[in-house]
Scaffold this motif. Structure first.
Motif, mmCIF file in Angstrom:
data_model
loop_
_atom_site.group_PDB
_atom_site.id
_atom_site.type_symbol
_atom_site.label_atom_id
_atom_site.label_comp_id
_atom_site.label_asym_id
_atom_site.label_seq_id
_atom_site.Cartn_x
_atom_site.Cartn_y
_atom_site.Cartn_z
ATOM 1 N N THR A 101 0.839 -1.189 0.000
ATOM 2 C CA THR A 101 0.000 0.000 0.000
ATOM 3 C C THR A 101 0.879 1.246 0.000
ATOM 4 O O THR A 101 2.095 1.180 0.203
ATOM 5 C CB THR A 101 -0.912 0.025 1.237
ATOM 6 N N GLU A 102 0.253 2.392 -0.197
ATOM 7 C CA GLU A 102 1.003 3.655 -0.196
ATOM 8 C C GLU A 102 1.717 3.864 1.134
ATOM 9 O O GLU A 102 2.882 4.290 1.176
ATOM 10 C CB GLU A 102 0.066 4.816 -0.482
ATOM 11 N N LEU A 103 1.042 3.561 2.244
ATOM 12 C CA LEU A 103 1.659 3.692 3.567
ATOM 13 C C LEU A 103 2.905 2.826 3.672
ATOM 14 O O LEU A 103 3.950 3.266 4.170
ATOM 15 C CB LEU A 103 0.657 3.316 4.654
ATOM 16 N N LEU B 94 -2.778 -11.373 16.988
ATOM 17 C CA LEU B 94 -3.213 -9.975 16.968
ATOM 18 C C LEU B 94 -2.076 -9.096 16.466
ATOM 19 O O LEU B 94 -0.967 -9.156 16.984
ATOM 20 C CB LEU B 94 -3.629 -9.532 18.376
ATOM 21 N N ASP B 95 -2.375 -8.253 15.468
ATOM 22 C CA ASP B 95 -1.441 -7.218 15.039
ATOM 23 C C ASP B 95 -2.045 -5.882 15.425
ATOM 24 O O ASP B 95 -3.030 -5.434 14.823
ATOM 25 C CB ASP B 95 -1.193 -7.293 13.533
ATOM 26 N N THR C 118 -2.020 -0.567 7.390
ATOM 27 C CA THR C 118 -2.823 -1.062 6.269
ATOM 28 C C THR C 118 -2.677 -2.566 6.073
ATOM 29 O O THR C 118 -3.033 -3.088 5.017
ATOM 30 C CB THR C 118 -2.464 -0.309 4.980
ATOM 31 N N GLY C 119 -2.144 -3.254 7.089
ATOM 32 C CA GLY C 119 -2.205 -4.718 7.098
ATOM 33 C C GLY C 119 -1.010 -5.445 6.524
ATOM 34 O O GLY C 119 -1.056 -6.667 6.350
ATOM 35 N N GLY C 120 0.091 -4.734 6.247
ATOM 36 C CA GLY C 120 1.223 -5.364 5.594
ATOM 37 C C GLY C 120 1.818 -6.538 6.337
ATOM 38 O O GLY C 120 2.161 -7.558 5.726
ATOM 39 N N SER C 121 1.943 -6.413 7.660
ATOM 40 C CA SER C 121 2.576 -7.486 8.435
ATOM 41 C C SER C 121 1.772 -8.781 8.353
ATOM 42 O O SER C 121 2.342 -9.872 8.229
ATOM 43 C CB SER C 121 2.740 -7.057 9.895
ATOM 44 N N ILE C 122 0.462 -8.667 8.418
ATOM 45 C CA ILE C 122 -0.368 -9.863 8.343
ATOM 46 C C ILE C 122 -0.406 -10.396 6.918
ATOM 47 O O ILE C 122 -0.403 -11.615 6.693
ATOM 48 C CB ILE C 122 -1.787 -9.558 8.859
ATOM 49 N N SER D 91 -9.647 4.373 11.377
ATOM 50 C CA SER D 91 -10.652 3.657 10.596
ATOM 51 C C SER D 91 -10.269 3.622 9.120
ATOM 52 O O SER D 91 -10.592 2.660 8.413
ATOM 53 C CB SER D 91 -12.029 4.306 10.773
ATOM 54 N N GLU D 92 -9.563 4.652 8.650
ATOM 55 C CA GLU D 92 -9.117 4.663 7.251
ATOM 56 C C GLU D 92 -8.124 3.524 7.006
ATOM 57 O O GLU D 92 -8.220 2.808 5.993
ATOM 58 C CB GLU D 92 -8.456 5.999 6.917
ATOM 59 N N ASN D 93 -7.168 3.343 7.912
ATOM 60 C CA ASN D 93 -6.222 2.239 7.769
ATOM 61 C C ASN D 93 -6.940 0.898 7.756
ATOM 62 O O ASN D 93 -6.609 0.002 6.966
ATOM 63 C CB ASN D 93 -5.193 2.263 8.907
#
Length: 217
Positions: free
Chosen positions: A5-7, A40-41, A46-50, A69-71
C-alpha cells in the motif's frame, strides 16, 4: 490482492531495511509456533505485516487492530475478503480480548507514538495480559543510540536520501523526535518488557534508527 500500500511504500523509504524486517517477522513466529491459533497485530496500519504471514500460517485467525478507521478500511480491501481476519478500530490500550487468549501479538512501529511512559506501559501491559503463557510478543520501534546519536542520525538520513526522499522530509524525521514520536534506548525497551513480566526478552533486529524485540510471556 494488493501487495504494497502507499503507507507501506512510504515506510520502506524511511525505515532502514524495512523489507528485510517484514520477512523476518513470520520466520520468528515460526520459531515459536508452528501454527498459532490467534494472532493480533495491533497498530496494524494497512495490514502489511499480516499480509506477509497469512499464506504461511493457513490455520491461524488474525486480528488487525488500528485506531485509524481509514487504515482498517484499506487493510480490509488488501485482504480481499479473507475470512480468517477480524478487524478492530481501537488503540492497543483499549483492546479487550480476554486474558491468556492470544498466541502472538505484534506491534510494528506503533507504540513509539505514545507521548508518555504511562501510555506506553499501559499498552504493553495490555498485550501481556491478552497473551497466553508462552505467548510471543513482537515489537518494533524507532530507537535511540546515545553513544553516537549524531552518527546514527547521519546513517539514517543517508538512507532516506538514497531512497529518494526530499531533504525537507529527511530533516523533518529528525525534528519530529520527541514531538510526534518518542523513542527509547535498547536498554530501556528491554527493561520495560522485563518490568511488565515477560520471562524472556531479546533483540532480533536493529539498525541505525530502529529496533525489533521479542518477548515471551
Amino acid at each position: 490482492m494488493l501487495q504494497v500500500t502507499e503507507l507501506e511504500m512510504r515506510m520502506s523509504k524511511r525505515i532502514v531495511r524495512y523489507d528485510e524486517f517484514r520477512k523476518t517477522v513470520p520466520i520468528l513466529v515460526k520459531k515459536y509456533f508452528e501454527s498459532p491459533r490467534i494472532w493480533l497485530d495491533t497498530g496494524c496500519g494497512t495490514g502489511g505485516s499480516i499480509r506477509d504471514s497469512i499464506d504461511i500460517f493457513r490455520d491461524t485467525q488474525f486480528v488487525l487492530a488500528d485506531p485509524s478507521s481509514e487504515n482498517i478500511e484499506i487493510a480490509k480491501h488488501t485482504m480481499a475478503g479473507e475470512q480468517r481476519c477480524l478487524y478492530v478500530t481501537n488503540p492497543t490500550e483499549r483492546l479487550n480480548f480476554g486474558p491468556d487468549t492470544l498466541d502472538v501479538v505484534t506491534s510494528i512501529f506503533s507504540h513509539h507514538y505514545y507521548s508518555d511512559d504511562e501510555g506506553r506501559v499501559t499498552a504493553t501491559r495490555n498485550c501481556h495480559r491478552m497473551l497466553k503463557k508462552g505467548g510471543l510478543f513482537i515489537v518494533s520501534e524507532h530507537t535511540l543510540h546515545p553513544e553516537d546519536q549524531d552518527g546514527s542520525d547521519a546513517q539514517w538520513k543517508a538512507y532516506m536520501r538514497d531512497s529518494g526522499l526530499p531533504e525537507p522530509f529527511v530533516e523533518d524525521m529528525i525534528t519530529r523526535r520527541y514531538n510526534e514520536y518518542f523513542p527509547l534506548t535498547e536498554a530501556a525497551y528491554i527493561q520495560l518488557l522485563n518490568d511488565i513480566g515477560f520471562s524472556e526478552v531479546g533483540v532480533f533486529w536493529s539498525t541505525c534508527s530502529d529496533i525489533g524485540l521479542y518477548a515471551i510471556k
